[in-house]
Design an enzyme around this catalytic site. Sequence first.
Site: not given
Length: 117
Positions: A52, A88, A91, A95, A103, A105
């Site tokens: 990704c 932060h 996310h 999947d 996952r 990410c």
Amino acid sequence: MTFPDKDDVLRHGATEPPFSSPLNHERRSGQFRCAGCGQPLFESGAKFDSGCGWPSFAAPLEQSVATRPDSSHGMIRTEVLCRSCGGHLGHVFDDGPAPTGQRYCINGLALHFIPEE
């Protein structure tokens, strides 16, 4: 073009460009910690290459992250935050690989890697 820095990501929810983090290629054993406060977040054994463009993990360390709904950018996602400082991180998506199917990410700028000694 201006790229976000660590503060932009952690404190303002920015996202670094995909494939820009050297942590994408980190393969050593160790621990990924919050770049804002040092809270341990992920063990290297949970990291996988999702393709990704950001460091991806199947699961965080227990009690290390919090999540909340994120409806920015015209979609519903689940934001991942450092449980200690509220920074932060990125996310989480459904999947990922077994056994968690998740996952995480995560922006590389939100992480600090500590290699195992």
